[in-house]
Write an enzyme that holds these catalytic residues in place. Structure first.
Site, PDB file in Angstrom:
ATOM      1  N   ASP A 195       0.871  -1.167   0.000  1.00  0.00           N
ATOM      2  CA  ASP A 195       0.000   0.000   0.000  1.00  0.00           C
ATOM      3  C   ASP A 195       0.918   1.230   0.000  1.00  0.00           C
ATOM      4  OD1 ASP A 195      -2.249   1.732   0.511  1.00  0.00           O
ATOM      5  OD2 ASP A 195      -1.696   1.708   2.628  1.00  0.00           O
ATOM      6  N   ASP A 229      -0.237   5.003   0.985  1.00  0.00           N
ATOM      7  CA  ASP A 229      -0.515   5.957   2.062  1.00  0.00           C
ATOM      8  C   ASP A 229      -0.442   5.290   3.432  1.00  0.00           C
ATOM      9  OD1 ASP A 229      -1.289   8.502   0.619  1.00  0.00           O
ATOM     10  OD2 ASP A 229      -2.628   7.068  -0.345  1.00  0.00           O
ATOM     11  N   GLU A 234      -1.442  10.369   4.686  1.00  0.00           N
ATOM     12  CA  GLU A 234      -2.450  10.098   3.658  1.00  0.00           C
ATOM     13  C   GLU A 234      -2.426  11.247   2.655  1.00  0.00           C
ATOM     14  OE1 GLU A 234      -4.683   7.443   3.419  1.00  0.00           O
ATOM     15  OE2 GLU A 234      -3.641   6.470   5.098  1.00  0.00           O
ATOM     16  N   ARG A 239     -14.372  12.437  -1.257  1.00  0.00           N
ATOM     17  CA  ARG A 239     -13.178  13.194  -0.861  1.00  0.00           C
ATOM     18  C   ARG A 239     -12.601  13.980  -2.034  1.00  0.00           C
ATOM     19  NH1 ARG A 239      -9.579   8.712   1.888  1.00  0.00           N
ATOM     20  NH2 ARG A 239     -10.712   7.412   0.405  1.00  0.00           N
ATOM     21  N   SER A 294      -2.247   1.553  -4.819  1.00  0.00           N
ATOM     22  CA  SER A 294      -2.747   2.654  -3.996  1.00  0.00           C
ATOM     23  C   SER A 294      -4.135   3.098  -4.427  1.00  0.00           C
ATOM     24  CB  SER A 294      -1.784   3.848  -4.080  1.00  0.00           C
ATOM     25  OG  SER A 294      -2.300   4.944  -3.349  1.00  0.00           O
ATOM     26  N   GLY A 295      -5.004   3.273  -3.441  1.00  0.00           N
ATOM     27  CA  GLY A 295      -6.288   3.905  -3.686  1.00  0.00           C
ATOM     28  C   GLY A 295      -6.131   5.411  -3.820  1.00  0.00           C
ATOM     29  N   LYS A 326      -7.484  -4.070  -5.149  1.00  0.00           N
ATOM     30  CA  LYS A 326      -6.113  -4.528  -4.888  1.00  0.00           C
ATOM     31  C   LYS A 326      -6.000  -6.047  -5.004  1.00  0.00           C
ATOM     32  CE  LYS A 326      -4.724  -0.534  -2.142  1.00  0.00           C
ATOM     33  NZ  LYS A 326      -4.034  -0.044  -0.929  1.00  0.00           N
ATOM     34  N   ASP A 342      -2.189  -1.114   5.672  1.00  0.00           N
ATOM     35  CA  ASP A 342      -2.613  -0.615   6.985  1.00  0.00           C
ATOM     36  C   ASP A 342      -4.118  -0.444   7.126  1.00  0.00           C
ATOM     37  OD1 ASP A 342      -3.071   2.829   7.121  1.00  0.00           O
ATOM     38  OD2 ASP A 342      -2.599   1.805   5.255  1.00  0.00           O
ATOM     39  N   ASN A 391      -9.049  -1.285   2.862  1.00  0.00           N
ATOM     40  CA  ASN A 391      -9.002  -1.608   1.432  1.00  0.00           C
ATOM     41  C   ASN A 391      -7.769  -2.424   1.047  1.00  0.00           C
ATOM     42  OD1 ASN A 391      -7.274   0.706   1.690  1.00  0.00           O
ATOM     43  ND2 ASN A 391      -7.471   1.066  -0.514  1.00  0.00           N
TER      44      ASN A 391
END
Length: 206
Positions: A7, A9, A16, A52, A95-96, A140, A163, A166
């Site tokens: 991941d 962030d 983040e 967001r 990464s999202g 992912k 972490d 997702n």
């Protein structure tokens, strides 16, 4: 050859990205609330991402690029990646978050690839829309299976590090499932738990 998928962030990067962008743009508190809900699993990832990013509408692209070029890497990131490469791992980030940030980390850390989302922009400003390969909570895990097929690497030779909620979709396809300073929803699915904010702690488990 082995595969290590990270991941970005709060894993490879200390923080983040979207929260940092939002604070610079004056919408930090609103975005923080949505991020917290998403990472703890209380909000659908796709909906939370759209909500967001919509708050960033009108933000100058040049400011986004400047911020993303100066994000702080997690303690121990460089050393861990160097050692993984030495041990014949393909090292990839899922990464999202956003390509603006992950592509720079790929260059800095010498990653093999980065898969993330695109912040749409027009005339030098963000439109408030987002698209890409990592839009959903399941993205992912799906991408990991695709990558394993392409590279001919089995789950037995795969490590996943994350972490948040997702990241959980990666874990069924990795023998080493690392929860790094993680939310409870991910910790309960991990077989390696790192409490210290230093990625070098993973070296003892290789």
């Amino acid at each position: 050859m082995k595969l290590a998928v990270f991941d970005f962030d709060s894993t490879l990067m200390d923080g983040e990205t979207i929260d940092i962008l939002a604070h610079h743009y004056g919408v930090g508190e609103e975005v923080d609330r949505i991020t917290k809900g998403a990472m703890e699993g209380g909000l659908d990832f796709y909906e939370s991402l759209k909500r967001r990013v919509a708050l960033l509408r009108g933000m100058e692209l040049s400011l986004v690029e400047e911020i993303c070029a100066n994000l702080t890497l997690m303690e121990g990131a460089k050393e861990l990646i160097q050692e993984l490469k030495r041990r014949d791992y393909k090292v990839v980030v899922f990464s999202g978050g956003f390509k603006n940030a992950t592509s720079k980390a790929r260059e800095t850390l010498g990653l093999d690839a980065d898969f993330s989302n695109i912040l749409h922009h027009k005339e030098g400003k963000l439109t408030g829309e987002v698209g890409g390969e990592m839009m959903f909570g399941s993205s992912k895990g799906e991408m990991m299976q695709t990558l394993q097929r392409l590279l001919g690497i089995s789950p037995e030779l795969t490590m996943a590090v994350g972490d948040g909620a997702n990241d959980a979709s990666m874990f069924p396809f990795a023998k080493q499932r690392v929860a790094f300073c993680a939310k409870p929803i991910l910790r309960e699915k991990a077989n390696i738990i790192i409490e210290k904010k230093d990625l070098r702690e993973i070296l003892a488990h290789l």
